[in-house]
Design a protein around this motif. Sequence first.
Motif, PDB file in Angstrom:
ATOM      1  N   THR A 128      17.670  16.123 -12.061  1.00  0.00           N
ATOM      2  CA  THR A 128      16.568  15.342 -12.639  1.00  0.00           C
ATOM      3  C   THR A 128      16.633  13.906 -12.123  1.00  0.00           C
ATOM      4  O   THR A 128      17.685  13.266 -12.195  1.00  0.00           O
ATOM      5  CB  THR A 128      16.658  15.344 -14.175  1.00  0.00           C
ATOM      6  OG1 THR A 128      16.647  16.692 -14.651  1.00  0.00           O
ATOM      7  CG2 THR A 128      15.479  14.592 -14.769  1.00  0.00           C
ATOM      8  N   ASN A 133      11.688  13.852 -12.899  1.00  0.00           N
ATOM      9  CA  ASN A 133      11.259  15.009 -12.118  1.00  0.00           C
ATOM     10  C   ASN A 133      12.459  15.843 -11.692  1.00  0.00           C
ATOM     11  O   ASN A 133      13.524  15.309 -11.380  1.00  0.00           O
ATOM     12  CB  ASN A 133      10.483  14.566 -10.874  1.00  0.00           C
ATOM     13  CG  ASN A 133       9.232  13.792 -11.229  1.00  0.00           C
ATOM     14  OD1 ASN A 133       8.521  14.160 -12.150  1.00  0.00           O
ATOM     15  ND2 ASN A 133       8.978  12.707 -10.501  1.00  0.00           N
ATOM     16  N   GLU A 134      12.283  17.145 -11.641  1.00  0.00           N
ATOM     17  CA  GLU A 134      13.334  18.033 -11.160  1.00  0.00           C
ATOM     18  C   GLU A 134      13.196  18.227  -9.663  1.00  0.00           C
ATOM     19  O   GLU A 134      12.102  18.518  -9.165  1.00  0.00           O
ATOM     20  CB  GLU A 134      13.262  19.396 -11.868  1.00  0.00           C
ATOM     21  CG  GLU A 134      13.711  19.365 -13.312  1.00  0.00           C
ATOM     22  CD  GLU A 134      13.819  20.755 -13.897  1.00  0.00           C
ATOM     23  OE1 GLU A 134      13.136  21.675 -13.385  1.00  0.00           O
ATOM     24  OE2 GLU A 134      14.586  20.942 -14.855  1.00  0.00           O
ATOM     25  N   ARG A 151      10.902  26.366 -11.288  1.00  0.00           N
ATOM     26  CA  ARG A 151      11.471  25.862 -10.046  1.00  0.00           C
ATOM     27  C   ARG A 151      12.794  26.567  -9.771  1.00  0.00           C
ATOM     28  O   ARG A 151      13.639  26.726 -10.640  1.00  0.00           O
ATOM     29  CB  ARG A 151      11.691  24.354 -10.150  1.00  0.00           C
ATOM     30  CG  ARG A 151      12.199  23.707  -8.841  1.00  0.00           C
ATOM     31  CD  ARG A 151      12.452  22.226  -9.065  1.00  0.00           C
ATOM     32  NE  ARG A 151      11.238  21.561  -9.491  1.00  0.00           N
ATOM     33  CZ  ARG A 151      10.285  21.106  -8.676  1.00  0.00           C
ATOM     34  NH1 ARG A 151      10.429  21.253  -7.372  1.00  0.00           N
ATOM     35  NH2 ARG A 151       9.215  20.511  -9.151  1.00  0.00           N
TER      36      ARG A 151
END
Length: 460
Positions: A128, A133-134, A151
């Motif tokens: 992260t 956001n990943e 994801r």
Amino acid sequence: MRTMIIAALLALSAALTAFSVSALDLFEPDRDEVQLVLVTSALWLLFGLAYWLLRRVNGRAVIALVLAGSALIGGAALIGPPNTSTDSARYAWDGIVQNAGLSPYALTPADDRLDSLRPDWLFPAPETTAAGNEVCVGERIATTRSTDGDRLCSALNRTTVPTIYPPASEILFAGVRFLTGPEPTYWPLQVVGLLLSLGTTAMLLVGMRRRGLDERNAALWAWCPLVATEAITNSHVDMLGVIFVVAAVFLVSSKQVWRGGIMLGIAIGTKLIPVLAAPALLRRGGWRMVAASVLSFTVLYVPYVLATGIGVLGYLPGYLSEEGYQDGSRFALVSLVAPGASAVIVAGLILAIVAVLVILKTDQNQPWVGQLVMIGATLLVLSPRYPWYALLLLPFVALSGRWEWLLVPMALTLRLLVPSVPLTRASIAIAVIVIVAVSLHRAGHGNLERMLHPLRSRPA
């Protein structure tokens, strides 16, 4: 003194191999392609120089140098992870899946039902960022999606399709992971590649001695940079097919047709490409070799067909389309004269003619020249972007002593490192010109006339 110089060159080749494996790869975002090409060129130059000097060495020193160089350079290739391919990650995954009692042809790596099987080194968790956001992090790690849309970070390529590899390969993958479990990373298959390459070196030396061939030419296999990088560092399963093909050739040429046919069937069951070694053996092997090959190939497939049905074709049809072999775009030289889909027809005609000539003209006591021509011509016509396909060519370069065919793996390696269509066409064209010129020189005027005589019979 000459032996010491060769030993020094082999040690230098091993050191440079270790450097290239540990410090250079195609996965770096800011990779220096020039440095990759220069180091690879230096490895080929050292290889050529060492082989040239070996031509004047005699006696037991030849065997010692060939084996020591094979072990030393091969050992250096173990230093780092795969640096030009991610295929061995898929090999590991297929083995893990099979040891869980599942067919690699039935489920894709992205299938959520396989989540509990995924080791962290193949499927690391996304990280992260400060913005929340990943992202997937790592040189060999691609970002994809699982079947439920989440994801998925993966070291595998083509995670959304089933495997492409035939059953002999899958048996190897399962066997390796049965012994090591899922956690060891790339090194188990690299060790297998080293053992297979050393086994091939030893087999070539023994077979060449028994047939009165020049054992020094075994160095054309044992010291070749392509073997170190693609059979060991990148652990390509083509190496398994190579050792079975070499066994098949020695057996059939010694009139042990049934056993040779079984070996050939296993080789074809590794990656299909070894079928190119068959035409040169047909006149001696005949229906017995074909029957034995078909039988062993079928036996390998039976368990997977029972488990998966027609799914055993895996991603093969999609792969051929993806690589441009259905529309003709992959054929570097043929597409110049036959653009589009017509290139497939022209390429097929060329290879059919070569196959017929190989069947008719090959000396059955020394079939390796015919196999060299069949495999080499196929690589030149199809011009794949994967140089490891040329591993199958190298034993026949060694057996025949036709060093000029080494230009084929060199051209394909250049295509991988510098994916430029004009450069690929130029390098393959140069390979064709040099091979033809040197072959005509080898034949001489009298031999050339006999070679061109219409269907002159040869002893079986």
